[in-house]
Design a protein around this motif. Structure first.
Motif, PDB file in Angstrom:
ATOM      1  N   ALA A  28       0.835  -1.198   0.000  1.00 39.19           N
ATOM      2  CA  ALA A  28       0.000   0.000   0.000  1.00 39.19           C
ATOM      3  C   ALA A  28       0.874   1.254   0.000  1.00 39.19           C
ATOM      4  O   ALA A  28       1.951   1.270   0.596  1.00 39.19           O
ATOM      5  N   ASN A  30       0.846   4.082   1.452  1.00 43.02           N
ATOM      6  CA  ASN A  30       1.205   4.794   2.679  1.00 43.02           C
ATOM      7  C   ASN A  30       1.795   3.904   3.755  1.00 43.02           C
ATOM      8  O   ASN A  30       2.105   4.392   4.841  1.00 43.02           O
ATOM      9  N   ASP A  31       1.929   2.640   3.474  1.00 43.66           N
ATOM     10  CA  ASP A  31       2.357   1.739   4.539  1.00 43.66           C
ATOM     11  C   ASP A  31       3.868   1.560   4.605  1.00 43.66           C
ATOM     12  O   ASP A  31       4.566   1.604   3.588  1.00 43.66           O
ATOM     13  N   TYR A  32       4.324   1.354   5.799  1.00 41.43           N
ATOM     14  CA  TYR A  32       5.730   1.131   6.056  1.00 41.43           C
ATOM     15  C   TYR A  32       6.054  -0.359   5.989  1.00 41.43           C
ATOM     16  O   TYR A  32       5.165  -1.204   5.996  1.00 41.43           O
ATOM     17  N   LEU A  89       6.953  -7.421   7.671  1.00 46.42           N
ATOM     18  CA  LEU A  89       5.518  -7.192   7.823  1.00 46.42           C
ATOM     19  C   LEU A  89       5.159  -6.004   6.951  1.00 46.42           C
ATOM     20  O   LEU A  89       5.745  -4.923   7.084  1.00 46.42           O
ATOM     21  N   GLY A  91       2.007  -3.718   4.908  1.00 43.95           N
ATOM     22  CA  GLY A  91       0.599  -3.372   4.811  1.00 43.95           C
ATOM     23  C   GLY A  91       0.145  -3.309   3.369  1.00 43.95           C
ATOM     24  O   GLY A  91       0.824  -2.723   2.527  1.00 43.95           O
ATOM     25  N   TYR A  92      -0.980  -3.954   3.067  1.00 47.89           N
ATOM     26  CA  TYR A  92      -1.595  -3.860   1.757  1.00 47.89           C
ATOM     27  C   TYR A  92      -2.898  -3.074   1.895  1.00 47.89           C
ATOM     28  O   TYR A  92      -3.147  -2.466   2.931  1.00 47.89           O
ATOM     29  N   ALA A  93      -3.728  -3.135   0.879  1.00 42.23           N
ATOM     30  CA  ALA A  93      -4.891  -2.244   0.874  1.00 42.23           C
ATOM     31  C   ALA A  93      -5.770  -2.437   2.098  1.00 42.23           C
ATOM     32  O   ALA A  93      -6.265  -1.481   2.683  1.00 42.23           O
ATOM     33  N   ASP A  94      -5.971  -3.674   2.496  1.00 44.81           N
ATOM     34  CA  ASP A  94      -6.939  -3.910   3.551  1.00 44.81           C
ATOM     35  C   ASP A  94      -6.437  -4.828   4.642  1.00 44.81           C
ATOM     36  O   ASP A  94      -7.193  -5.227   5.513  1.00 44.81           O
ATOM     37  N   LYS A  95      -5.173  -5.163   4.615  1.00 39.07           N
ATOM     38  CA  LYS A  95      -4.698  -6.080   5.641  1.00 39.07           C
ATOM     39  C   LYS A  95      -3.182  -5.979   5.798  1.00 39.07           C
ATOM     40  O   LYS A  95      -2.490  -5.368   4.989  1.00 39.07           O
ATOM     41  N   LEU A  96      -2.734  -6.564   6.879  1.00 36.79           N
ATOM     42  CA  LEU A  96      -1.304  -6.658   7.131  1.00 36.79           C
ATOM     43  C   LEU A  96      -0.877  -8.096   6.857  1.00 36.79           C
ATOM     44  O   LEU A  96      -1.576  -9.032   7.231  1.00 36.79           O
ATOM     45  N   PHE A  98       2.397 -10.799   7.078  1.00 37.08           N
ATOM     46  CA  PHE A  98       3.760 -11.177   7.388  1.00 37.08           C
ATOM     47  C   PHE A  98       4.354 -11.907   6.196  1.00 37.08           C
ATOM     48  O   PHE A  98       3.665 -12.623   5.477  1.00 37.08           O
ATOM     49  N   GLY A  99       5.650 -11.721   6.017  1.00 35.48           N
ATOM     50  CA  GLY A  99       6.342 -12.512   5.021  1.00 35.48           C
ATOM     51  C   GLY A  99       6.398 -13.967   5.449  1.00 35.48           C
ATOM     52  O   GLY A  99       6.009 -14.325   6.560  1.00 35.48           O
TER      53      GLY A  99
ATOM     54  N   ASP B  42       4.135 -18.807   9.411  1.00 34.71           N
ATOM     55  CA  ASP B  42       4.266 -17.391   9.729  1.00 34.71           C
ATOM     56  C   ASP B  42       2.977 -16.894  10.372  1.00 34.71           C
ATOM     57  O   ASP B  42       1.909 -17.469  10.180  1.00 34.71           O
ATOM     58  N   PRO B  43       3.060 -15.844  11.158  1.00 32.94           N
ATOM     59  CA  PRO B  43       1.847 -15.298  11.790  1.00 32.94           C
ATOM     60  C   PRO B  43       0.844 -14.832  10.738  1.00 32.94           C
ATOM     61  O   PRO B  43       1.220 -14.182   9.764  1.00 32.94           O
ATOM     62  N   PHE B  45      -2.447 -12.559  10.094  1.00 31.11           N
ATOM     63  CA  PHE B  45      -3.208 -11.457  10.662  1.00 31.11           C
ATOM     64  C   PHE B  45      -4.686 -11.834  10.725  1.00 31.11           C
ATOM     65  O   PHE B  45      -5.276 -12.263   9.734  1.00 31.11           O
ATOM     66  N   ASP B  56      -8.924  -3.205  10.610  1.00 29.51           N
ATOM     67  CA  ASP B  56      -8.681  -4.068   9.460  1.00 29.51           C
ATOM     68  C   ASP B  56      -9.094  -5.486   9.810  1.00 29.51           C
ATOM     69  O   ASP B  56      -9.082  -5.881  10.978  1.00 29.51           O
ATOM     70  N   LYS B  57      -9.438  -6.242   8.782  1.00 25.11           N
ATOM     71  CA  LYS B  57      -9.849  -7.623   8.993  1.00 25.11           C
ATOM     72  C   LYS B  57      -9.044  -8.510   8.070  1.00 25.11           C
ATOM     73  O   LYS B  57      -8.954  -8.238   6.866  1.00 25.11           O
ATOM     74  N   ARG B  98      -2.655   2.144  11.131  1.00 25.54           N
ATOM     75  CA  ARG B  98      -1.836   1.962   9.938  1.00 25.54           C
ATOM     76  C   ARG B  98      -1.114   3.256   9.587  1.00 25.54           C
ATOM     77  O   ARG B  98      -1.614   4.345   9.806  1.00 25.54           O
ATOM     78  N   GLY B  99       0.058   3.094   9.045  1.00 27.64           N
ATOM     79  CA  GLY B  99       0.785   4.277   8.605  1.00 27.64           C
ATOM     80  C   GLY B  99       2.130   4.365   9.282  1.00 27.64           C
ATOM     81  O   GLY B  99       2.643   3.388   9.812  1.00 27.64           O
ATOM     82  N   ASN B 102       4.037   2.837  13.049  1.00 22.06           N
ATOM     83  CA  ASN B 102       3.096   1.972  13.734  1.00 22.06           C
ATOM     84  C   ASN B 102       3.770   0.699  14.185  1.00 22.06           C
ATOM     85  O   ASN B 102       3.279  -0.387  13.938  1.00 22.06           O
TER      86      ASN B 102
END
Lengths: 108, 115
Positions: A28, A30-32, A89, A91-96, A98-99, B42-43, B45, B56-57, B98-99, B102
């Protein structure tokens, strides 16, 4: 389809530099990108976080190219205690997500 | 320094039973995340909350539900447990949603075993 991939495992010797890459094609805007270290049966522990270019802290560096489709965690001089699984880790459009995790084994 | 607290640390249930996992975030952290980590995996979410609202879901099954309370602690409710639900469940907290910045601080996890 959002996917975050890493090499399954890496071996190294004490004192060497280790570079672990994570691919994240649809990150995403804006995500880090955050990297974590995990020991067996423990919660992941934060290592470093970045958005683009290069970030460095006391334990690692993180390199992120301009397209942000990948990132590389660099551990400068590993020791035996760095033997662990390393995750990115993202962030995508709607979820996080993990690799897939990279199991780093450091040998004496 | 205060860390994320999870309870219980270990839980054994039988199939079709229910379970409730609790997470107490670091003080002044208003974002909570739940992850499920199967053996050697792996974990994954599950869900996150920011200021007591779902943020988020992820891959949370319909049999699971979660909420964040006014004191920012969170509970993950799991019903009709299946053998495949056996896993480590991690909670993480963050001062932001998010952002940027975080960074998530993870708890020690709850090991759920379904027999």
């Amino acid at each position: 389809l959002a996917k975050t991939t890493q090499p399954i495992s890496m071996d190294s010797y004490e004192g060497q530099e280790v570079n672990i890459t994570c691919s994240h094609n649809n990150i995403a805007t804006n995500d880090y990108i955050t990297w974590y270290q995990q020991f067996p049966s423990q919660g992941p522990r934060f290592i470093i976080q970045g958005y683009k270019t290069k970030v460095t802290n006391e334990v690692a560096s993180l390199f992120i190219p301009a397209d942000r489709k990948s990132s590389t965690l660099s551990l400068p001089r590993v020791s035996l205690s760095d033997t662990a699984v390393y995750y990115c880790l993202v962030g995508y459009a709607d979820k996080l997500i993990f690799g897939t995790g990279t199991r780093l084994q450091v040998f004496p | 320094a205060a860390g994320v607290i999870q309870s219980p640390r270990h839980l054994i249930k039988e199939k079709r039973e229910t379970a409730t996992l609790k997470c107490y975030p670091i003080p002044r952290h208003d974002t909570v995340y739940w992850y499920q980590q199967g053996p050697g995996q792996d974990p994954q979410f599950l869900i996150s909350f920011y200021e007591k609202m779902q943020s988020d879901k992820g891959s949370i099954p319909d049999r699971f539900s979660a909420q964040q309370f006014s004191d920012y602690h969170s509970e993950l409710n799991m019903s009709s447990l299946e053998l495949g639900d056996s896993a480590l469940y991690f909670c993480a907290s963050s001062p932001l949603d998010r952002g940027p910045y975080n960074e998530q601080f993870f708890g020690p996890g709850t090991r759920l075993t379904v027999l």
